[in-house]
Write a protein that holds these residues in place. Structure first.
Motif, PDB file in Angstrom:
ATOM      1  N   VAL A   1     -37.769 -57.053 -32.280  1.00 33.91           N
ATOM      2  CA  VAL A   1     -38.515 -55.814 -32.098  1.00 33.91           C
ATOM      3  C   VAL A   1     -37.961 -55.048 -30.892  1.00 33.91           C
ATOM      4  N   ARG A   2     -37.934 -53.717 -30.989  1.00 32.58           N
ATOM      5  CA  ARG A   2     -37.438 -52.887 -29.887  1.00 32.58           C
ATOM      6  C   ARG A   2     -38.264 -53.121 -28.626  1.00 32.58           C
ATOM      7  N   PRO A   3     -37.618 -53.082 -27.464  1.00 33.28           N
ATOM      8  CA  PRO A   3     -38.371 -53.216 -26.211  1.00 33.28           C
ATOM      9  C   PRO A   3     -39.285 -52.012 -26.008  1.00 33.28           C
ATOM     10  N   ARG A   4     -40.275 -52.196 -25.168  1.00 31.96           N
ATOM     11  CA  ARG A   4     -41.226 -51.131 -24.867  1.00 31.96           C
ATOM     12  C   ARG A   4     -41.137 -50.763 -23.390  1.00 31.96           C
ATOM     13  N   LEU A   5     -41.272 -49.478 -23.136  1.00 31.36           N
ATOM     14  CA  LEU A   5     -41.299 -48.960 -21.768  1.00 31.36           C
ATOM     15  C   LEU A   5     -42.650 -48.297 -21.544  1.00 31.36           C
ATOM     16  N   PHE A   6     -43.395 -48.796 -20.573  1.00 30.41           N
ATOM     17  CA  PHE A   6     -44.718 -48.252 -20.257  1.00 30.41           C
ATOM     18  C   PHE A   6     -44.610 -47.398 -18.996  1.00 30.41           C
ATOM     19  N   VAL A   7     -45.059 -46.160 -19.101  1.00 30.61           N
ATOM     20  CA  VAL A   7     -44.922 -45.187 -18.009  1.00 30.61           C
ATOM     21  C   VAL A   7     -46.262 -45.015 -17.311  1.00 30.61           C
ATOM     22  N   LEU A   8     -46.274 -45.262 -16.005  1.00 40.08           N
ATOM     23  CA  LEU A   8     -47.455 -45.075 -15.176  1.00 40.08           C
ATOM     24  C   LEU A   8     -47.169 -43.991 -14.143  1.00 40.08           C
ATOM     25  N   ASP A   9     -48.214 -43.354 -13.663  1.00 43.94           N
ATOM     26  CA  ASP A   9     -48.086 -42.334 -12.619  1.00 43.94           C
ATOM     27  C   ASP A   9     -48.927 -42.715 -11.418  1.00 43.94           C
ATOM     28  N   PHE A  10     -48.383 -42.477 -10.233  1.00 44.36           N
ATOM     29  CA  PHE A  10     -49.141 -42.681  -8.996  1.00 44.36           C
ATOM     30  C   PHE A  10     -48.896 -41.481  -8.097  1.00 44.36           C
ATOM     31  N   CYS A  11     -49.928 -40.665  -7.940  1.00 46.29           N
ATOM     32  CA  CYS A  11     -49.871 -39.509  -7.044  1.00 46.29           C
ATOM     33  C   CYS A  11     -50.754 -39.833  -5.844  1.00 46.29           C
ATOM     34  N   GLY A  12     -50.137 -40.209  -4.738  1.00 50.84           N
ATOM     35  CA  GLY A  12     -50.881 -40.779  -3.628  1.00 50.84           C
ATOM     36  C   GLY A  12     -51.405 -39.757  -2.646  1.00 50.84           C
ATOM     37  N   ASP A  13     -52.595 -40.000  -2.155  1.00 56.61           N
ATOM     38  CA  ASP A  13     -53.171 -39.226  -1.051  1.00 56.61           C
ATOM     39  C   ASP A  13     -53.290 -40.139   0.162  1.00 56.61           C
ATOM     40  N   LEU A  14     -53.967 -39.691   1.192  1.00 56.30           N
ATOM     41  CA  LEU A  14     -54.068 -40.464   2.425  1.00 56.30           C
ATOM     42  C   LEU A  14     -54.708 -41.827   2.184  1.00 56.30           C
ATOM     43  N   GLN A  15     -55.728 -41.867   1.325  1.00 51.81           N
ATOM     44  CA  GLN A  15     -56.448 -43.114   1.062  1.00 51.81           C
ATOM     45  C   GLN A  15     -55.862 -43.914  -0.099  1.00 51.81           C
ATOM     46  N   ALA A  16     -54.770 -43.421  -0.716  1.00 54.36           N
ATOM     47  CA  ALA A  16     -54.176 -44.079  -1.890  1.00 54.36           C
ATOM     48  C   ALA A  16     -55.240 -44.306  -2.963  1.00 54.36           C
ATOM     49  N   SER A  17     -56.071 -43.288  -3.182  1.00 53.74           N
ATOM     50  CA  SER A  17     -57.195 -43.444  -4.109  1.00 53.74           C
ATOM     51  C   SER A  17     -56.750 -43.674  -5.548  1.00 53.74           C
ATOM     52  N   ALA A  18     -55.492 -43.315  -5.884  1.00 49.88           N
ATOM     53  CA  ALA A  18     -54.990 -43.539  -7.239  1.00 49.88           C
ATOM     54  C   ALA A  18     -54.844 -45.013  -7.566  1.00 49.88           C
ATOM     55  N   VAL A  19     -54.965 -45.891  -6.564  1.00 52.15           N
ATOM     56  CA  VAL A  19     -54.855 -47.322  -6.831  1.00 52.15           C
ATOM     57  C   VAL A  19     -56.005 -47.802  -7.722  1.00 52.15           C
ATOM     58  N   ALA A  20     -57.111 -47.090  -7.734  1.00 55.59           N
ATOM     59  CA  ALA A  20     -58.237 -47.479  -8.583  1.00 55.59           C
ATOM     60  C   ALA A  20     -57.843 -47.452 -10.054  1.00 55.59           C
ATOM     61  N   SER A  21     -57.060 -46.449 -10.448  1.00 60.56           N
ATOM     62  CA  SER A  21     -56.572 -46.385 -11.830  1.00 60.56           C
ATOM     63  C   SER A  21     -55.376 -47.309 -12.038  1.00 60.56           C
ATOM     64  N   LEU A  22     -54.501 -47.404 -11.038  1.00 61.90           N
ATOM     65  CA  LEU A  22     -53.304 -48.228 -11.159  1.00 61.90           C
ATOM     66  C   LEU A  22     -53.658 -49.688 -11.429  1.00 61.90           C
ATOM     67  N   ARG A  23     -54.652 -50.203 -10.754  1.00 56.92           N
ATOM     68  CA  ARG A  23     -54.999 -51.612 -10.932  1.00 56.92           C
ATOM     69  C   ARG A  23     -55.528 -51.872 -12.343  1.00 56.92           C
ATOM     70  N   GLU A  24     -56.246 -50.897 -12.920  1.00 55.46           N
ATOM     71  CA  GLU A  24     -56.742 -51.053 -14.282  1.00 55.46           C
ATOM     72  C   GLU A  24     -55.597 -51.007 -15.288  1.00 55.46           C
ATOM     73  N   GLU A  25     -54.663 -50.097 -15.074  1.00 50.58           N
ATOM     74  CA  GLU A  25     -53.511 -49.970 -15.977  1.00 50.58           C
ATOM     75  C   GLU A  25     -52.664 -51.240 -15.957  1.00 50.58           C
ATOM     76  N   ILE A  26     -52.435 -51.785 -14.777  1.00 50.15           N
ATOM     77  CA  ILE A  26     -51.624 -52.999 -14.666  1.00 50.15           C
ATOM     78  C   ILE A  26     -52.355 -54.195 -15.260  1.00 50.15           C
ATOM     79  N   SER A  27     -53.650 -54.279 -15.044  1.00 51.89           N
ATOM     80  CA  SER A  27     -54.424 -55.383 -15.628  1.00 51.89           C
ATOM     81  C   SER A  27     -54.359 -55.341 -17.148  1.00 51.89           C
ATOM     82  N   ALA A  28     -54.410 -54.141 -17.718  1.00 48.78           N
ATOM     83  CA  ALA A  28     -54.291 -54.015 -19.171  1.00 48.78           C
ATOM     84  C   ALA A  28     -52.899 -54.428 -19.642  1.00 48.78           C
TER      85      ALA A  28
END
Length: 344
Positions: free
Chosen positions: A95-122
């Motif tokens: 089967v062809r390999p898969r490439l999963f694309v994630l985005d992280f647009c960081g602010d001072l508090q790195a608040s995007a980590v809340a979504s990043l951790r869910e995406e990686i866990s999935a």
């Protein structure tokens, strides 16, 4: 006639006010209903990048190709789709390999980590050894503990032995580079800002202003270094020395993390707090190649199935109500402007 005109205007205002109340009630009902139906945390959205890019190319071909060329192109497309369906039925090893694309647009508090951790866990639950993750990273850094957690999320991918590529189109500095250095490969646009392996802190002090106005500040601590520098109290040389010591310790931890994840770097050259543009960063081995994330995706869709993942956090009820009221208020202001134009 003036009486009827005023009455008509009054009636229009009453109708507008009534409609606004009905919309508010309806919006609240919709929000409450969707709150019950949706996941309490949020929703993972998946988009097929191969298909999106093919649609863009098809739109151009439909306008630029003549009838015969377009017909040949469509025939090739059908053949390609047939081969893809055939591959999907083959054993997992082919089967062809898969490439999963994630985005992280960081602010001072790195608040995007809340979504990043869910995406990686999935991802970690379904990933195959042949899969790859592309993180499109944009961040000028921020709080140490926040970006430490964000980098730790990427370490989870490395521990699972998934290939990780980080693409920096604009900036990955300080905490942003702490995240980037975890990757197997770091790509940067020619003028992307990269580096800044350093620590900075500043704090205003209002003690002299308060003393000038006979305002006393009392600060009581248990522990010699519970508080070093303050905004309101009088700072001491001992406090400043301890604060600088803590910053040096943080910088040492930062450098050790970078060295562990990117041993090719000459830290004495790059861990000075400076930043560099992409082409300069390549010469210093801060990055591995010069490329935009778009070019990298175009090169991968030929041999991989590419998917964008987005975890959309479900907003709290108060946030949703505030957003809805904001939209309605904007619409009402526009309607009011239109009414004024029509009235005059």
């Amino acid at each position: 006639m003036q009486y009827f005109a005023q009455y008509g205007l009054f009636l229009a205002k009453c109708i507008t006010f009534s409609v606004l109340i009905l919309l508010t009630i309806g919006g609240l009902v919709t929000i409450l209903r969707s709150t019950k139906q949706k996941s309490p945390a949020g929703q993972l959205q998946i988009r097929d990048v191969n298909e999106r890019l093919r649609e863009l190319a098809d739109s151009l071909n439909a306008e630029l190709l003549d009838a015969a060329e377009l017909k040949r192109h469509q025939a090739d497309r059908k053949k390609s789709q047939k081969q893809a369906r055939k591959r999907a039925k083959q054993p997992a090893a082919t089967v062809r390999p898969r490439l999963f694309v994630l985005d992280f647009c960081g602010d001072l508090q790195a608040s995007a980590v809340a979504s990043l951790r869910e995406e990686i866990s999935a991802l970690l639950q379904i990933a195959r050894d042949s899969d790859e993750v592309l993180l499109r990273l944009e961040s000028a850094g921020g709080l140490v503990h926040s970006y430490g957690l964000a980098a730790s999320q990427l370490v989870r991918l490395r521990q699972r032995r998934l290939k990780l590529t980080v693409a920096v189109d604009k900036v990955a500095a300080s905490g942003g580079y702490m995240m980037a250095c975890v990757a197997d490969r770091v790509l940067a646009a020619p003028f992307a800002i990269v580096g800044s392996i350093g620590v900075v802190a500043q704090i205003p002090n209002f003690n002299r202003l308060l003393r000038k106005h006979d305002v006393d500040i009392e600060l009581h601590t248990a522990g010699e270094h519970k508080r070093t520098l303050t905004m309101l109290g009088e700072n001491t040389e001992a406090g400043r020395a301890k604060f600088r010591e803590e910053m040096e310790q943080t910088h040492a931890l930062f450098k050790a993390f970078v060295a562990e994840n990117r041993p090719v770097l000459d830290l004495t050259r790059v861990a000075t707090g400076e930043h560099w543009f992409g082409t300069q960063a390549l010469a210093l081995k801060l990055v591995d190649g010069i490329s935009t994330s778009d070019d990298y995706l175009l090169s991968r869709i030929r041999d991989a199935d590419v998917y964008e993942l987005r975890f959309r956090r479900r907003k709290a009820l108060s946030e949703r109500i505030g957003d809805s009221l904001g939209h309605w208020a904007t619409g009402l202001r526009r309607a009011g402007r239109n009414a004024l134009i029509n009235e005059f």
